[in-house]
Motif scaffolding. Structure first.
Motif, PDB file in Angstrom:
ATOM      1  N   ASN A  52     -26.331  24.770 -31.197  1.00 20.02           N
ATOM      2  CA  ASN A  52     -26.635  25.337 -32.508  1.00 20.02           C
ATOM      3  C   ASN A  52     -25.384  26.058 -33.018  1.00 20.02           C
ATOM      4  O   ASN A  52     -24.406  26.212 -32.283  1.00 20.02           O
ATOM      5  N   ARG A  53     -25.412  26.493 -34.266  1.00 23.31           N
ATOM      6  CA  ARG A  53     -24.243  27.151 -34.864  1.00 23.31           C
ATOM      7  C   ARG A  53     -23.788  28.369 -34.075  1.00 23.31           C
ATOM      8  O   ARG A  53     -22.595  28.624 -33.924  1.00 23.31           O
ATOM      9  N   GLY A  54     -24.737  29.140 -33.588  1.00 19.55           N
ATOM     10  CA  GLY A  54     -24.397  30.342 -32.836  1.00 19.55           C
ATOM     11  C   GLY A  54     -23.652  30.027 -31.548  1.00 19.55           C
ATOM     12  O   GLY A  54     -22.684  30.703 -31.190  1.00 19.55           O
ATOM     13  N   GLU A  55     -24.098  28.998 -30.864  1.00 15.62           N
ATOM     14  CA  GLU A  55     -23.430  28.600 -29.624  1.00 15.62           C
ATOM     15  C   GLU A  55     -22.032  28.059 -29.916  1.00 15.62           C
ATOM     16  O   GLU A  55     -21.074  28.375 -29.205  1.00 15.62           O
ATOM     17  N   VAL A  56     -21.912  27.274 -30.966  1.00 21.95           N
ATOM     18  CA  VAL A  56     -20.597  26.761 -31.353  1.00 21.95           C
ATOM     19  C   VAL A  56     -19.673  27.914 -31.723  1.00 21.95           C
ATOM     20  O   VAL A  56     -18.486  27.897 -31.398  1.00 21.95           O
ATOM     21  N   GLY A  57     -20.207  28.948 -32.360  1.00 26.95           N
ATOM     22  CA  GLY A  57     -19.401  30.118 -32.703  1.00 26.95           C
ATOM     23  C   GLY A  57     -18.770  30.753 -31.472  1.00 26.95           C
ATOM     24  O   GLY A  57     -17.595  31.122 -31.479  1.00 26.95           O
ATOM     25  N   VAL A  58     -19.538  30.860 -30.388  1.00 20.71           N
ATOM     26  CA  VAL A  58     -19.013  31.430 -29.139  1.00 20.71           C
ATOM     27  C   VAL A  58     -17.927  30.513 -28.570  1.00 20.71           C
ATOM     28  O   VAL A  58     -16.840  30.974 -28.202  1.00 20.71           O
TER      29      VAL A  58
END
Length: 170
Positions: A52-58
Motif C-alpha cells: 500500500n502507499r504507506g508501506e511504499v513510503g517507508v
C-alpha cells in the motif's frame, strides 16, 4: 476549460458568502481532490506489488538514504508525518514480509534502526519505478514548463506549511 464540480460549488459559496476568499479555497479544494485521485491511482499501482502507499513510503524513505539504508523509527515517523503507532504498524507488516529488519543501533544499544533488506531494496525499486511511471501519466496533461512551474509553486506552498527544513530524515 469547462466548468467542473469545484468551480460550481465555489461559485455558489461566493454568492452565499461574498467575503470568502474564493481563490484560496479553490487552490486548497483542488489540491485536496487531486490528492485523493492520486492516492487512488497509487493504491492501484502499488497494490500490484502487494503493497500500500504507506508501506511504499517507508521503503522509499529507506531506499533514499545513503548505504546502509537505515533510519530510526523516529526519523521515519517524522519524514512520513506519522505517529509512532502508525510507523510501528507499517514496520511490523514490512518486517513480516522480510522487506525491512529492525536492528540494534550500534551507537546506542537502547536504540533501534530500521534497515532495508536485499529483498526490500528490490521491491522498493520495482514499486518506485511503477509509481514514477504512474505519476508521469497522472500529470501528462501538463507541459514540461508547466510541470516545472507547478513544482516550484507547490514547493513554495509546502515550505510555508512545514517547519523550516521540513521533517528531515538525516
Amino acid at each position: 476549460m469547462d466548468r467542473d464540480w469545484t468551480a460550481e460549488v465555489l461559485d455558489r459559496w461566493s454568492t452565499l458568502s461574498p467575503k470568502l476568499d474564493i481563490e484560496s479555497s479553490e487552490v486548497v479544494e483542488r489540491i485536496g481532490r487531486i490528492a485523493l485521485q492520486f492516492g487512488r491511482w497509487h493504491d492501484e499501482v502499488f497494490g500490484r506489488h502487494g503493497l500500500n502507499r504507506g508501506e511504499v513510503g517507508v521503503l522509499y524513505a529507506l531506499r533514499g538514504v545513503a548505504t546502509p539504508q537505515r533510519l530510526s523509527p523516529t526519523q521515519l515517523s517524522r519524514a512520513l508525518m506519522l505517529s509512532s503507532a502508525g510507523i510501528t504498524s507499517r514496520l511490523d507488516r514490512l518486517e513480516r514480509r522480510h522487506l525491512v529488519a529492525r536492528r540494534t543501533d550500534p551507537d546506542d544499544r537502547r536504540g533501534i534502526l530500521v534497515e532495508l533488506t536485499e529483498q526490500g531494496s528490490k521491491v522498493a525499486d520495482e514499486a518506485v519505478v511503477a509509481g514514477a511511471e504512474a505519476s508521469a501519466r497522472m500529470v501528462s496533461s501538463l507541459s514540461r514548463d508547466e510541470l516545472k512551474t507547478l513544482g516550484r509553486l507547490l514547493r513554495k506552498l509546502q515550505a510555508g506549511l512545514e517547519p523550516a527544513g521540513g521533517p528531515g530524515i538525516g
